[in-house]
Design a protein around this motif. Structure first.
Motif, mmCIF file in Angstrom:
data_model
loop_
_atom_site.group_PDB
_atom_site.id
_atom_site.type_symbol
_atom_site.label_atom_id
_atom_site.label_comp_id
_atom_site.label_asym_id
_atom_site.label_seq_id
_atom_site.Cartn_x
_atom_site.Cartn_y
_atom_site.Cartn_z
ATOM 1 N N GLY A 213 0.813 -1.203 0.000
ATOM 2 C CA GLY A 213 0.000 0.000 0.000
ATOM 3 C C GLY A 213 0.850 1.258 0.000
ATOM 4 N N ARG A 214 0.167 2.375 0.121
ATOM 5 C CA ARG A 214 0.843 3.672 0.073
ATOM 6 C C ARG A 214 1.821 3.856 1.223
ATOM 7 N NH1 ARG A 214 -3.215 8.471 -0.491
ATOM 8 N NH2 ARG A 214 -3.985 7.482 1.424
ATOM 9 N N ALA A 215 1.614 3.145 2.322
ATOM 10 C CA ALA A 215 2.486 3.286 3.491
ATOM 11 C C ALA A 215 3.939 2.924 3.189
ATOM 12 C CB ALA A 215 1.964 2.415 4.627
ATOM 13 N N LEU A 216 4.155 2.133 2.129
ATOM 14 C CA LEU A 216 5.522 1.742 1.771
ATOM 15 C C LEU A 216 6.310 2.900 1.161
ATOM 16 C CD1 LEU A 216 4.632 -1.718 0.297
ATOM 17 C CD2 LEU A 216 6.297 -1.383 2.098
ATOM 18 N N LYS A 217 5.597 3.862 0.605
ATOM 19 C CA LYS A 217 6.211 5.044 -0.018
ATOM 20 C C LYS A 217 7.288 4.642 -1.023
ATOM 21 C CE LYS A 217 4.977 7.964 3.873
ATOM 22 N NZ LYS A 217 5.416 8.930 4.898
ATOM 23 N N GLU A 218 8.431 5.351 -1.008
ATOM 24 C CA GLU A 218 9.479 5.092 -1.997
ATOM 25 C C GLU A 218 10.194 3.770 -1.780
ATOM 26 O OE1 GLU A 218 9.052 7.913 -0.409
ATOM 27 O OE2 GLU A 218 8.603 9.383 -1.982
ATOM 28 N N GLN A 219 9.928 3.114 -0.662
ATOM 29 C CA GLN A 219 10.572 1.833 -0.374
ATOM 30 C C GLN A 219 9.722 0.636 -0.815
ATOM 31 O OE1 GLN A 219 11.644 3.212 3.913
ATOM 32 N NE2 GLN A 219 13.141 1.638 3.405
ATOM 33 N N VAL A 235 3.543 -9.548 -7.709
ATOM 34 C CA VAL A 235 3.507 -8.328 -6.893
ATOM 35 C C VAL A 235 2.299 -7.488 -7.290
ATOM 36 C CG1 VAL A 235 4.694 -6.191 -6.273
ATOM 37 C CG2 VAL A 235 6.002 -8.300 -6.573
ATOM 38 N N GLY A 236 1.520 -7.094 -6.275
ATOM 39 C CA GLY A 236 0.363 -6.246 -6.495
ATOM 40 C C GLY A 236 0.468 -4.979 -5.673
ATOM 41 N N ALA A 237 -0.520 -4.114 -5.817
ATOM 42 C CA ALA A 237 -0.501 -2.841 -5.102
ATOM 43 C C ALA A 237 -1.919 -2.326 -4.946
ATOM 44 C CB ALA A 237 0.353 -1.817 -5.851
ATOM 45 N N SER A 238 -2.111 -1.471 -3.967
ATOM 46 C CA SER A 238 -3.389 -0.798 -3.819
ATOM 47 C C SER A 238 -3.456 0.356 -4.814
ATOM 48 C CB SER A 238 -3.527 -0.245 -2.395
ATOM 49 O OG SER A 238 -2.584 0.798 -2.182
ATOM 50 N N VAL A 268 0.538 -5.816 2.609
ATOM 51 C CA VAL A 268 1.519 -5.094 3.422
ATOM 52 C C VAL A 268 1.208 -3.600 3.374
ATOM 53 C CG1 VAL A 268 3.956 -4.548 3.730
ATOM 54 C CG2 VAL A 268 3.278 -6.824 2.946
ATOM 55 N N GLY A 269 0.871 -3.038 4.518
ATOM 56 C CA GLY A 269 0.598 -1.608 4.570
ATOM 57 C C GLY A 269 -0.637 -1.199 3.804
ATOM 58 N N ILE A 270 -1.592 -2.087 3.686
ATOM 59 C CA ILE A 270 -2.852 -1.820 2.987
ATOM 60 C C ILE A 270 -3.962 -1.740 4.026
ATOM 61 C CG2 ILE A 270 -4.557 -2.744 1.380
ATOM 62 C CD1 ILE A 270 -2.268 -3.993 -0.188
ATOM 63 N N SER A 271 -4.678 -0.619 4.035
ATOM 64 C CA SER A 271 -5.702 -0.427 5.071
ATOM 65 C C SER A 271 -6.905 -1.329 4.863
ATOM 66 C CB SER A 271 -6.142 1.037 5.100
ATOM 67 O OG SER A 271 -6.745 1.396 3.867
ATOM 68 N N GLY A 272 -7.269 -1.550 3.596
ATOM 69 C CA GLY A 272 -8.399 -2.439 3.316
ATOM 70 C C GLY A 272 -9.658 -1.708 2.903
ATOM 71 N N ASP A 292 -1.817 -0.335 12.178
ATOM 72 C CA ASP A 292 -3.088 0.123 12.735
ATOM 73 C C ASP A 292 -3.964 -1.078 13.069
ATOM 74 O OD1 ASP A 292 -5.458 1.307 13.439
ATOM 75 O OD2 ASP A 292 -5.888 2.151 11.454
ATOM 76 N N PRO A 293 -4.197 -1.358 14.352
ATOM 77 C CA PRO A 293 -5.010 -2.536 14.715
ATOM 78 C C PRO A 293 -6.465 -2.421 14.277
ATOM 79 C CG PRO A 293 -4.571 -1.188 16.648
ATOM 80 C CD PRO A 293 -3.729 -0.626 15.542
ATOM 81 N N GLU A 294 -6.916 -1.213 13.932
ATOM 82 C CA GLU A 294 -8.305 -1.003 13.503
ATOM 83 C C GLU A 294 -8.457 -1.017 11.985
ATOM 84 O OE1 GLU A 294 -10.675 -0.932 15.745
ATOM 85 O OE2 GLU A 294 -9.154 -1.087 17.308
ATOM 86 N N ALA A 295 -7.398 -1.326 11.265
ATOM 87 C CA ALA A 295 -7.459 -1.322 9.798
ATOM 88 C C ALA A 295 -8.485 -2.344 9.317
ATOM 89 C CB ALA A 295 -6.086 -1.635 9.214
ATOM 90 N N PRO A 296 -9.350 -1.977 8.381
ATOM 91 C CA PRO A 296 -10.390 -2.893 7.884
ATOM 92 C C PRO A 296 -9.844 -4.187 7.286
ATOM 93 C CG PRO A 296 -10.843 -0.638 7.186
ATOM 94 C CD PRO A 296 -9.480 -0.626 7.789
ATOM 95 N N ILE A 297 -8.597 -4.187 6.831
ATOM 96 C CA ILE A 297 -8.023 -5.387 6.228
ATOM 97 C C ILE A 297 -8.036 -6.558 7.192
ATOM 98 C CG2 ILE A 297 -5.643 -4.836 6.906
ATOM 99 C CD1 ILE A 297 -6.697 -6.401 3.544
ATOM 100 N N PHE A 298 -7.949 -6.269 8.494
ATOM 101 C CA PHE A 298 -7.923 -7.349 9.483
ATOM 102 C C PHE A 298 -9.273 -8.071 9.597
ATOM 103 C CE2 PHE A 298 -4.341 -4.778 11.387
ATOM 104 C CZ PHE A 298 -3.363 -5.707 11.077
#
Length: 334
Positions: A213-219, A235-238, A268-272, A292-298
Motif C-alpha cells: 500500500g501507500r504506506a511503503l512510499k518510496e521503499q 507483486v500487487g498494489a493498492s 503489506v501496509g494496505i488499510s483495506g 493500525d489494529p483497527e485497519a479494515p483489512i484485518f
C-alpha cells in the motif's frame, strides 16, 4: 438443451490460463441444461493453441487461424465470433472477465442483440434457465439475474471459477472461416502494445501474491521485492500506491484493477478499503501486516500482524529464506 461457446484467450502463442475459468463455467452450465460446450480459438497460430485445449471435454475445438488476426483488435475479432455463434446455434457465448473478455464480449452482445451478464461470480440452473450471480457495491452484496434473449453473452470472474482441470479424451478440431471486418472497422490498425514485462508470475496466474500500500512510499520495491522473490510471488498494489507513483498501474488490485484469488495473499501496509477488498477477498488465505489494529483489512484476514512493516517484512523474508534451506517452500503454504 442449450449449447455454449467458450471464446478462448490466446496470445503470444499460448492459451491464457483465464480461459480455464470460462471452461469451468461452461461445464456447469452445459451440464445443468443438458447441452454441450465448444471452444473457439482465434489468432495467428491458433492451430497450435488448439492442441492445449483438446483435453478439457469440449464437443469440438473451433479454430480460426489467420494471419489477419496476428494482433488482437476487437473490431477484427468480433465478426468471426458472431458468425460462429449464429451458425452454430449457440445459446450462450462466454469468456473470462479479463481485459480481453471485457473488451470483446460487449461488442459481440451488441452485434447479436443479446442480453449481457458481466462479471458473473456464480451460475445455477432453474428449470431451463441459467441464473447468474453478480457482485454489487464492490462485492458487498450480490444480485441474481436471468437473461431472456435467445442468445446470452456472459463474462465470468476468474477469481470465482476455479480453473477447469483436464477431463481426458481429445476433442476434435474444426477449422472455421475468418469473417472479415466491416469497411469502417477494417480501417483500425494495430500500432503497438506497451506492456510491462514481468519476470515474476502475472497477478492472474500467481499462486502467491504480495501486495503493498501507500504506506511503503518510496521503499515499495525495496521492501516487497525480496519477499516476492523468496516466495516466487506476483507483486500487487493498492490504488493509492499506484496513484502515488510507488508502483505501476499494472500492479493495481481492486475493483478498478485486477481481480485475484491466489492461494496466499499478503497485504503489506494496505488499510483495506472496500474497493481493494473487492479485488482480493476471494483469496484462499489472507495475511495482513499493518501498524493500525483497527485497519479494515484485518476483518477479512486469516492471519494479521500489527507491526511496523519496515521491520516486520524484512524479518519475515529472512525467516522464509532460512526455512527454505531446511525444506521446500511448497511445504510452507500448499
Amino acid at each position: 438443451m442449450a449449447d455454449i461457446l467458450v471464446v478462448a484467450e490466446f496470445s503470444e502463442g499460448t492459451v491464457k490460463k483465464t480461459t480455464l475459468s470460462a471452461i469451468a463455467f461452461a461445464r456447469t452450465a452445459a451440464s445443468g441444461l443438458g447441452g454441450s460446450f465448444s471452444i473457439l480459438i482465434l489468432g495467428a497460430g491458433a492451430s497450435a493453441g488448439a492442441v492445449e485445449l483438446a483435453s478439457y471435454g469440449a464437443k469440438e475445438i473451433l479454430v480460426a487461424d489467420n494471419a489477419s488476426l496476428k494482433d488482437y483488435i476487437a473490431e477484427r475479432y468480433h465478426p468471426t465470433v458472431v458468425a460462429v455463434a449464429k451458425e452454430g446455434g449457440y445459446s450462450v457465448v462466454v469468456a473470462t472477465a479479463s481485459s480481453f473478455g471485457k473488451d470483446l464480449l460487449p461488442r459481440i452482445a451488441m452485434a447479436l442483440e443479446a442480453g449481457f451478464a458481466s462479471d458473473v461470480s456464480g451460475v445455477s440452473v432453474n428449470g431451463n434457465q441459467l441464473v447468474y450471480k453478480r457482485p454489487m457495491f464492490a462485492g458487498n452484496a450480490y444480485g441474481y439475474c436471468t437473461v431472456t434473449t435467445p442468445i446470452q453473452v456472459v463474462t465470468v470472474r476468474q477469481s470465482e471459477f476455479s480453473p477447469a482441470p483436464p477431463a481426458g479424451g481429445t476433442s476434435p478440431q474444426q477449422t472455421v472461416t475468418t469473417t472479415a471486418a466491416s469497411a469502417g472497422d477494417a480501417r483500425i490498425s494495430f500500432v503497438s502494445f506497451d506492456q510491462v514485462k514481468m519476470t515474476r508470475p502475472t497477478l492472474g496466474e500467481a499462486k502467491v501474491v504480495v501486495s503493498g500500500g501507500r504506506a511503503l512510499k518510496e521503499q515499495f520495491n525495496e521492501i516487497l521485492n525480496p519477499l516476492a522473490d523468496v516466495l516466487g510471488a506476483g507483486v500487487g498494489a493498492s490504488r493509492a500506491a499506484c496513484d502515488a507513483g510507488y508502483a505501476p498501474s499494472d500492479y493495481q488490485v481492486g475493483q478498478t484493477g485486477k481481480i485475484v484469488a491466489p492461494q496466499l495473499y499478503i497485504a503489506v501496509g494496505i488499510s483495506g478499503a472496500i474497493q481493494h477488498l473487492a479485488g482480493m477477498k476471494g483469496s484462499k488465505t489472507i495475511v495482513a501486516v499493518n501498524k493500525d489494529p483497527e485497519a479494515p483489512i484485518f476483518q477479512v484476514a486469516d492471519y494479521g500482524l500489527v507491526a511496523d512493516l519496515f521491520q516486520a517484512v524484512p524479518e519475515l523474508t529472512k525467516a522464509i529464506q532460512a526455512s527454505k534451506l531446511l525444506q521446500p517452500v511448497s511445504c510452507l503454504f500448499f
